[in-house]
Motif scaffolding. Structure first.
Motif, PDB file in Angstrom:
ATOM      1  N   ASP A  32       0.984  -1.161  -0.190  1.00 45.47           N
ATOM      2  CA  ASP A  32      -0.165  -0.143  -0.024  1.00 45.47           C
ATOM      3  C   ASP A  32       1.103   1.268   0.364  1.00 45.47           C
ATOM      4  OD1 ASP A  32      -2.433   1.676  -0.167  1.00 45.47           O
ATOM      5  OD2 ASP A  32      -3.177   0.714   2.179  1.00 45.47           O
ATOM      6  N   HIS A  33       0.185   2.458  -0.427  1.00 44.91           N
ATOM      7  CA  HIS A  33       0.913   3.523  -0.336  1.00 44.91           C
ATOM      8  C   HIS A  33       1.387   3.982   0.990  1.00 44.91           C
ATOM      9  CE1 HIS A  33      -0.238   3.836  -4.596  1.00 44.91           C
ATOM     10  NE2 HIS A  33      -1.233   3.964  -3.964  1.00 44.91           N
ATOM     11  N   SER A  34       3.054   4.238   0.960  1.00 45.81           N
ATOM     12  CA  SER A  34       3.371   4.181   1.784  1.00 45.81           C
ATOM     13  C   SER A  34       2.649   5.763   2.752  1.00 45.81           C
ATOM     14  CB  SER A  34       4.963   4.269   2.060  1.00 45.81           C
ATOM     15  OG  SER A  34       5.249   5.556   0.873  1.00 45.81           O
ATOM     16  N   LEU A  74       5.617  -2.305   0.308  1.00 44.62           N
ATOM     17  CA  LEU A  74       5.527  -0.581   0.650  1.00 44.62           C
ATOM     18  C   LEU A  74       4.799  -0.428  -0.788  1.00 44.62           C
ATOM     19  CD1 LEU A  74       6.440   1.032   4.267  1.00 44.62           C
ATOM     20  CD2 LEU A  74       3.824   0.740   2.965  1.00 44.62           C
ATOM     21  N   GLU A  75       4.713   0.559  -1.270  1.00 41.77           N
ATOM     22  CA  GLU A  75       4.800   1.070  -2.199  1.00 41.77           C
ATOM     23  C   GLU A  75       5.290   2.834  -2.218  1.00 41.77           C
ATOM     24  OE1 GLU A  75       1.296   1.840  -5.496  1.00 41.77           O
ATOM     25  OE2 GLU A  75       3.321   2.853  -6.661  1.00 41.77           O
ATOM     26  N   VAL A  76       6.835   2.683  -2.006  1.00 45.08           N
ATOM     27  CA  VAL A  76       7.011   4.095  -1.580  1.00 45.08           C
ATOM     28  C   VAL A  76       7.275   4.954  -2.849  1.00 45.08           C
ATOM     29  CG1 VAL A  76       9.015   5.364  -0.561  1.00 45.08           C
ATOM     30  CG2 VAL A  76       8.136   3.138   0.487  1.00 45.08           C
ATOM     31  N   GLY A 100       9.540   1.192  -5.506  1.00 45.17           N
ATOM     32  CA  GLY A 100       9.761   2.835  -5.570  1.00 45.17           C
ATOM     33  C   GLY A 100       8.848   2.922  -6.834  1.00 45.17           C
ATOM     34  N   SER A 101       7.923   4.164  -6.365  1.00 50.24           N
ATOM     35  CA  SER A 101       7.283   4.427  -7.269  1.00 50.24           C
ATOM     36  C   SER A 101       7.944   5.930  -7.829  1.00 50.24           C
ATOM     37  CB  SER A 101       5.639   4.472  -7.326  1.00 50.24           C
ATOM     38  OG  SER A 101       5.317   2.403  -7.682  1.00 50.24           O
ATOM     39  N   VAL A 102       7.281   6.181  -8.841  1.00 50.49           N
ATOM     40  CA  VAL A 102       6.984   8.223  -8.894  1.00 50.49           C
ATOM     41  C   VAL A 102       6.131   8.180  -9.311  1.00 50.49           C
ATOM     42  CG1 VAL A 102       7.602  10.067 -10.471  1.00 50.49           C
ATOM     43  CG2 VAL A 102       9.675   8.186  -9.313  1.00 50.49           C
ATOM     44  N   HIS A 103       5.080   9.053  -8.930  1.00 49.04           N
ATOM     45  CA  HIS A 103       4.119   9.759  -8.948  1.00 49.04           C
ATOM     46  C   HIS A 103       4.300  11.059  -9.212  1.00 49.04           C
ATOM     47  CE1 HIS A 103       3.017   6.040  -6.687  1.00 49.04           C
ATOM     48  NE2 HIS A 103       1.998   5.741  -8.125  1.00 49.04           N
ATOM     49  N   TYR A 104       4.869  12.027  -8.925  1.00 46.63           N
ATOM     50  CA  TYR A 104       4.767  13.368  -8.528  1.00 46.63           C
ATOM     51  C   TYR A 104       6.394  13.715  -9.605  1.00 46.63           C
ATOM     52  CZ  TYR A 104       1.859  13.870  -4.860  1.00 46.63           C
ATOM     53  OH  TYR A 104       1.065  13.724  -3.838  1.00 46.63           O
ATOM     54  N   GLY A 149       8.116   0.911  -9.685  1.00 40.13           N
ATOM     55  CA  GLY A 149       6.540  -0.355  -9.808  1.00 40.13           C
ATOM     56  C   GLY A 149       6.593   1.366 -11.612  1.00 40.13           C
ATOM     57  N   HIS A 150       5.122   0.182 -12.208  1.00 39.73           N
ATOM     58  CA  HIS A 150       4.587   1.162 -13.511  1.00 39.73           C
ATOM     59  C   HIS A 150       5.620   1.570 -14.124  1.00 39.73           C
ATOM     60  CE1 HIS A 150       4.083   4.407 -10.318  1.00 39.73           C
ATOM     61  NE2 HIS A 150       2.681   3.206  -9.727  1.00 39.73           N
ATOM     62  N   ALA A 151       6.179   1.568 -14.520  1.00 40.49           N
ATOM     63  CA  ALA A 151       7.284   2.263 -15.050  1.00 40.49           C
ATOM     64  C   ALA A 151       7.369   3.311 -16.052  1.00 40.49           C
ATOM     65  CB  ALA A 151       8.417   1.583 -15.985  1.00 40.49           C
TER      66      ALA A 151
HETATM   67 FE    FE Z   1       1.538   3.978  -7.795  1.00 40.45          FE
END
Ligand code: FE
Length: 258
Positions: A32-34, A74-76, A100-104, A149-151
């Motif tokens: 889940d989102h950290s 965790l999805e960080v 490790g995900s980039v959303h921002y 995550g989701h590249a």
């Molecule tokens: Fe995500």
């Protein structure tokens, strides 16, 4: 997979686990989102004081479904400058892996947030994809994560550059390879406007050529989404040459054939 603590998922971990057993999966993971250091950072993640509750929920599922391997993860969110915070989170529980995900792409724009869709209108897609992949490369380079995550998340709503992004992919994947980061083959993209698995076939082909391993994820936000479209994901991975994927325990990676 997510939990209601991120405020955009439904069903408890036990419900996801039950579904996983129903469809014959032998291993699943919750990521889940950290939390962020500041609880008011945004509205789609657990609060700091909920991290223990999250772990408890996953532990409960592990107890109820001993026949299923249930990983705690965790999805960080990776943002440059947040590395110390991520290290603090990493030390708080014995995670099996961190995604490790980039959303921002900036401190205030999470590019996959439907509430901020209008921001895309003022931006050149190539400029956004470039900023995104530069951050994703830093995430891989940080050595903080087992999985990225989701590249190619910027394709979510269908904003695609006309220019080639291959050099951006190459740079990111070289960093992933150097830092033992696996790539998340994530079927959630099929449920978004882009109607395509994350990442694209092109990225997977480049990843395979570089020896970057993969994982399979549904990014489930509801029990019914557990393992969704895995047959397509496996077919895509096989078609670019993959025959093995990663599993994680206590932040150690092992490869299993599929
Ligand atoms: Fe995500």
């Amino acid at each position: 997979m997510h939990t209601p603590l991120c405020r955009q998922a439904v069903g408890e971990p036990v419900d996801y686990a039950r579904r996983a057993v129903e469809i014959g999966l032998t291993e699943i993971g919750f990521s889940d989102h950290s939390p962020m250091r500041r609880d008011d950072f945004d509205n789609w993640r657990m609060r700091n004081d909920q991290l223990d509750e999250y772990v408890e929920k996953v532990r409960r599922a592990q107890k109820e479904f001993p026949q299923l391997a249930i990983r705690l993860a965790l999805e960080v969110d990776y943002l440059p400058g947040h590395e110390d915070w991520i290290r603090e989170l990493a030390a708080r529980h014995p995670w099996d892996y961190l995604i490790g995900s980039v959303h921002y792409v900036s401190e205030t724009w999470d590019i996959d947030n439907p509430a901020k869709l209008s921001q895309w209108k003022n931006r050149d897609p190539f400029e956004v994809w470039t900023a995104y992949f530069e951050r994703l490369t830093l995430a891989a380079e940080s050595g903080l994560f087992e999985i990225v995550g989701h590249a190619d998340l910027p394709k979510k709503f269908g904003h695609r550059p006309t220019q080639s992004c291959t050099p951006l992919y190459e740079k990111f994947l070289a960093a992933a390879k150097r830092n033992n980061c696996a790539l998340d083959i994530n079927t959630a993209g099929l449920r978004k406007d882009c109607r395509e698995i994350y990442p694209s076939r092109e990225i997977l082909q480049l990843a395979f050529a570089k020896g970057v391993p993969v994982t399979f994820g549904s990014d489930a936000h509801a029990p019914g989404e557990v393992g969704m479209n895995f047959a397509e994901a496996v077919e895509l991975a096989r078609s670019v040459g993959y025959g093995e994927c990663c599993r994680f325990s206590c932040r150690q990676r092992r490869l299993v054939s599929f």
